[in-house]
Design a protein around this motif. Sequence first.
Motif, short mmCIF file in Angstrom:
data_model
loop_
_atom_site.label_atom_id
_atom_site.label_comp_id
_atom_site.label_asym_id
_atom_site.label_seq_id
_atom_site.Cartn_x
_atom_site.Cartn_y
_atom_site.Cartn_z
N ASN A 22 0.85 -1.19 0.00
CA ASN A 22 0.00 0.00 0.00
C ASN A 22 0.89 1.24 0.00
O ASN A 22 1.82 1.32 0.81
CB ASN A 22 -0.89 0.02 1.25
N PRO A 23 0.63 2.21 -0.88
CA PRO A 23 1.38 3.47 -0.80
C PRO A 23 1.20 4.10 0.58
O PRO A 23 0.14 3.98 1.20
CB PRO A 23 0.73 4.33 -1.89
N ARG A 24 2.25 4.75 1.06
CA ARG A 24 2.19 5.32 2.40
C ARG A 24 1.07 6.34 2.54
O ARG A 24 0.41 6.41 3.58
CB ARG A 24 3.54 5.94 2.76
N SER A 25 0.85 7.12 1.50
CA SER A 25 -0.23 8.11 1.56
C SER A 25 -1.59 7.44 1.70
O SER A 25 -2.46 7.92 2.42
CB SER A 25 -0.21 8.99 0.30
N ARG A 26 -1.76 6.28 1.03
CA ARG A 26 -3.03 5.57 1.12
C ARG A 26 -3.22 4.96 2.50
O ARG A 26 -4.32 4.95 3.06
CB ARG A 26 -3.11 4.47 0.06
N VAL A 27 -2.13 4.44 3.08
CA VAL A 27 -2.20 3.88 4.44
C VAL A 27 -2.62 4.95 5.43
O VAL A 27 -3.54 4.75 6.25
CB VAL A 27 -0.82 3.31 4.83
N ILE A 28 -1.97 6.10 5.37
CA ILE A 28 -2.29 7.18 6.31
C ILE A 28 -3.72 7.65 6.10
O ILE A 28 -4.48 7.83 7.07
CB ILE A 28 -1.29 8.34 6.13
N LEU A 29 -4.11 7.85 4.84
CA LEU A 29 -5.45 8.37 4.57
C LEU A 29 -6.53 7.36 4.97
O LEU A 29 -7.55 7.75 5.57
CB LEU A 29 -5.58 8.70 3.08
N ALA A 30 -6.33 6.08 4.67
CA ALA A 30 -7.33 5.07 4.99
C ALA A 30 -7.53 4.92 6.50
O ALA A 30 -8.66 4.76 6.98
CB ALA A 30 -6.95 3.73 4.38
N SER A 31 -6.44 4.96 7.26
CA SER A 31 -6.55 4.83 8.71
C SER A 31 -7.11 6.10 9.33
O SER A 31 -7.87 6.04 10.30
CB SER A 31 -5.19 4.48 9.32
N LEU A 32 -6.76 7.25 8.77
CA LEU A 32 -7.22 8.52 9.32
C LEU A 32 -8.67 8.81 8.98
O LEU A 32 -9.47 9.16 9.85
CB LEU A 32 -6.33 9.65 8.81
#
Length: 484
Positions: free
Chosen positions: A9-19
């Motif tokens: 998972n791209p890091r931006s997607r990980v952060i956005l999905a969890s946030l």
Amino acid sequence: MTTTTAPANPRSRVILASLVGTTIEFYDFYVYATAAVLVFPVLFFPTGNDTTSLLASFGVFGAAMIARPIGAVVFGHFGDKFGRKATLVASLLTMGIATFLIGLLPTFQQINWWAALLLLILRLAQGFALGGEWSGAALVATENAPAGKRAWYGSFPQLGAPLGFIIANGIFLGINALLPHETDAALKSEAFLSWGWRVPFLFSAVMVIIGLWVRLKLVESETFTRAADTGRIRKLPLATVFRHHWKQLILGTFIMLATYVLFYLMTNFTLAYGTKAGSLEVASAAAQQAADAAGKPFDASAFAAQFYPGLGFGYTQFVIMQIVGVVFFGIFTLLSGPWADRFGRRRLLLWVTGAIIVFGLTFNLFLMPQDDPALTTAVVQGFLILGFLLMGATFGPMGALLPELFPTNVRYSGSAIAYNVSSILGAAVAPLIAVELWRLGDGSPWLVGIYLSAMAVLTFIALWLSPETKDHDYEADLGVAAQV
């Protein structure tokens, strides 16, 4: 022979999905928490006594905490067996549908006590959903985190709590401003009580659609995929947790305890205490309005005999003060992640929990009215900033610490159960205990502060007995292999 791994998972997607997901979930939760103070005592629990109505409303609020461990078991089971992605989508849908339906409920005037029953059912659905949401979001963040940055990534799902609070209360503030009472800003207008309060609940549908769009793009973490490929997935993850990791469950539950109590005292209790009238005359007017809205007689003498004062702030003013404090909640949630990565989770939280113990002993210094109203406002604002600052510092590292207590194949179940059982011991009863202690103190909140300090002592002991998890190896600790 080539080996294939799960696509990253791209890091931006990980952060956005969890946030995004936790922001929506906490938004839904805060919308109910605010309504539990502002309108539900009037519209769903019109007992004729404002304290009894508030306790009934808080009782339904707390009932969701009972449902959270059930959600943790169910979502944890499927999350540990089939992956994190599907459970995160399911929890978000469940929460969103329940919140939307609360916005459509008839009130006590329309269907009598059936209204309260339906509210309870939907509230239980909210709790059930949140029971599976947090752990899934924390695992998405931490299982995809770069080396040495697990607490930093784990703080992003935690950031959903302050963001959800600000959005939920900001919408309530806007509606209250658009639908003011004709003569008294401290009271709720007929339009607000009739339909205005429903708007934040209905608006959740928009946020859920956004959250689903983000989460459906996720792929499973390499850590979970490796556990599945090596035969570590358990048939009954719950049984494995209780058989092999019961000590971690107990420690994790009590590690979260002070966080939960502080959290709900700073949001629910302070809103009730801060906005309750400081004089009998003003309180009687509000109670009269509530009785009129419910079509019930109002006994002024009985009300006076049971009255105890609050701080007398207007709703709008106090929520703005809370939002100022919650900004510090968000800032220190983010700061605590890098601190926990650098200094260790246990070391940081021992210091923060010690500060919470001291903070609980200062309630009377901060929360008693002063001779000068401006001084009262300044001191209470300082209290809210300090309390929410501590909230961020203790809440941020939990996104990493609790999952780190458990191996990959039971990480969802273990962290979810610890987190949500703690919600019963802390959040479910905290508003009820606080209101009762407030009453026993004849309007003084000093006993409420002692209660917070006592719970923080239990958390301090649990942290002292716990290992440091900063260097816990997710890649190596996949869990006990399933028996063939």
